[in-house]
Write a protein that holds these residues in place. Structure first.
Motif, PDB file in Angstrom:
ATOM      1  N   THR A  72       0.828  -1.288  -0.160  1.00  0.00           N
ATOM      2  CA  THR A  72       0.074   0.055   0.060  1.00  0.00           C
ATOM      3  C   THR A  72       0.781   1.266   0.056  1.00  0.00           C
ATOM      4  O   THR A  72       1.725   1.578   0.776  1.00  0.00           O
ATOM      5  N   PRO A 110      -3.179   9.015   0.196  1.00  0.00           N
ATOM      6  CA  PRO A 110      -4.520   8.768   0.621  1.00  0.00           C
ATOM      7  C   PRO A 110      -5.347   7.738  -0.282  1.00  0.00           C
ATOM      8  O   PRO A 110      -5.292   7.647  -1.476  1.00  0.00           O
ATOM      9  N   GLY A 138      -5.155   2.051   0.636  1.00  0.00           N
ATOM     10  CA  GLY A 138      -5.406   0.723   1.402  1.00  0.00           C
ATOM     11  C   GLY A 138      -6.989   0.357   0.643  1.00  0.00           C
ATOM     12  O   GLY A 138      -7.072  -1.060   0.947  1.00  0.00           O
TER      13      GLY A 138
HETATM   14  N1  ASP Z   1      -3.389   6.669   3.611  1.00  0.00           N
HETATM   15  C1  ASP Z   1      -2.566   5.708   4.081  1.00  0.00           C
HETATM   16  C2  ASP Z   1      -1.142   6.111   4.347  1.00  0.00           C
HETATM   17  O1  ASP Z   1      -0.828   6.972   3.551  1.00  0.00           O
HETATM   18  C3  ASP Z   1      -2.465   4.308   2.951  1.00  0.00           C
HETATM   19  C4  ASP Z   1      -3.988   3.690   3.244  1.00  0.00           C
HETATM   20  O2  ASP Z   1      -4.787   4.113   2.362  1.00  0.00           O
HETATM   21  O3  ASP Z   1      -4.118   2.809   3.862  1.00  0.00           O
HETATM   22  O4  ASP Z   1      -0.495   5.664   5.276  1.00  0.00           O
END
Ligand code: ASP
Length: 432
Positions: free
Chosen positions: A357, A361, A364
């Protein structure tokens, strides 16, 4: 004249408070809009949020490339194995704990939805489904073209190349050949300069953050205000409780084992935590996390390597989210809990998925589709499962805030523990 002094006052006011104020103003405005039936902001207002996310995205690749090359080449060859292996192992173990806590929350809360009403969302969700499997994710880490992976922003591939590049540089910097030493030091300075420039840009973006954040949060609340009820509220509570349990038991436990004062740690971890919460990007938060590690007295040699790596491969919050959401999907669609076999498979898959991942944003949510595919429940267009998945996507912004804050706190916790264990802390470090 008056305007200038106002701007100066704004710039001098603590960024943390400014972002928090932006968050509150945005949330209140969003709730008011939702209650008066306005679900979308005018395009010109929405643009201020888009500008913020685009600015963050803009710096991700150069930031990862610069900081990982500098980070990996700053570790002396003698320490690469010692630090690197430990960091990766602790990242994997904490992520696996995350999935287990997520599954536990799923079992306790049993979140599920009445799905007849959501099937019309199926087509939408199908478009966002990732067509990947675990083994592909692993082999795809190696780029076939470095330039292509930079252009396509394939984060894991960029990380792989940057690490390789930095590690070679670290060996070349201590070569017996004077020419090799000289050119590698010059290359190091180029990447060091790139990283410093990126940090300057980020500092500027952070001054804009309160405005961007207010608009983004306002949109989330205006759009989801009424819908975030019921089943989705249960999913949200289960996720956030899981995040809290992980902080208290896993991070609290680690800090205790490594004899790091919890109060001292969280005093510095606060800013990256909140920055991650509002930006929903581990990569975007990286400079703030690095500053916290520096303030805690961790050697740059360790955090310059472990934090950029952690921002991409260590996703404990994302792992918890995968646990809760896979439960929600199976329960909603098949009306049953997960079997032990499925849960075991989800622990493995979600730990791998959290590595794959990207720290941006919403990443995940795409990996959630991969995990579902891994337990032989692919999210296909027009199915009820796709409808349930679309529901999760609807509240993803809210879940993403908490999971990103946790992801970043996890990077900092593991970094401090390993640094302390191996003695990579400054004389005056607060971790002593
Ligand atoms: N937004 C999360 C991060 O930057 C990753 C995700 O979408 O889980 O850590």
């Amino acid at each position: 004249m008056e305007k200038k002094s106002l701007l100066k006052k704004y710039l001098e006011f603590n960024v943390l408070y400014k972002i928090l104020i932006g968050l509150v103003i945005g949330a209140v405005a969003g709730i008011i809009l939702a209650s008066s039936g306005v679900t979308a902001l005018p395009a010109w207002i929405s643009m201020f949020g888009t500008i913020f996310t685009r600015l963050l995205k803009m710096i991700i690749i150069p930031m990862i490339l610069g900081s990982l090359v500098v980070g990996a080449s700053s570790v002396s060859p003698a320490n690469v194995g010692k630090v690197g292996i430990r960091v990766v192992i602790i990242y994997l173990i904490t992520s696996a704990f995350g999935v287990i806590i997520g599954l536990l929350m799923g079992n306790i809360f049993q979140p599920h939805a009445e799905l007849a009403a959501v099937t019309e969302l199926a087509a939408d969700a199908a478009g966002k489904t990732a067509e990947t499997n675990v083994w592909e994710v692993i082999s795809n880490i190696i780029p076939t073209s470095v330039l292509k992976s930079l252009v396509d922003e394939t984060v894991l591939q960029v990380i792989f190349f940057a690490l390789l590049f930095g590690l070679c540089l670290s060996f070349m910097k201590v070569s017996d050949d004077e020419r090799i030493r000289r050119i590698s030091n010059t290359s190091f300075e180029v990447f060091d300069c790139l990283t410093e420039i990126m940090l300057k840009i980020v500092a500027g973006i952070m001054q804009y953050a309160p405005i961007g954040v207010a608009v983004l949060i306002c949109e989330v609340f205006a759009k989801n205000g009424a819908k975030v009820a019921g089943a989705l509220l249960t999913v949200t509570i289960a996720c956030f409780l899981g995040y809290a349990i992980h902080i208290v038991f896993v991070y609290g436990g680690l800090l205790k084992i490594y004899k790091i004062k919890i109060g001292t740690f969280f005093k510095e971890a606060r800013l990256p935590f909140i920055t991650a919460f509002v930006t929903r990007s581990s990569n975007g938060t990286l400079p703030t996390t690095m500053a916290a590690a520096e303030n805690l007295g961790v050697d740059k040699e360790v955090y310059g390597f472990s934090l950029p790596l952690g921002a991409t491969i260590n996703m404990d919050g994302t792992a918890i989210y995968q646990g809760v959401c896979t439960f929600f999907l199976v329960m909603s669609v098949f009306g049953r809990a997960l079997t032990m076999g499925e849960m075991g498979m989800i622990v493995l898959l979600a730990t791998l998925a959290s590595i794959g991942t990207a720290g941006v944003p919403g990443a995940g949510a795409i990996m959630l589709a991969m995990v579902m595919q891994g337990i032989n429940l692919p999210i296909e267009a027009g199915t009820v499962l796709a409808g349930a998945y679309a529901m999760i996507l609807g509240i993803d912004a809210i879940l993403d805030m908490g999971r990103t804050a946790l992801n970043v706190t996890g990077d900092l916790t593991c970094t401090c523990c390993i640094a302390k264990k191996l003695g990579f802390i400054r004389e005056d470090s607060a971790l002593k």
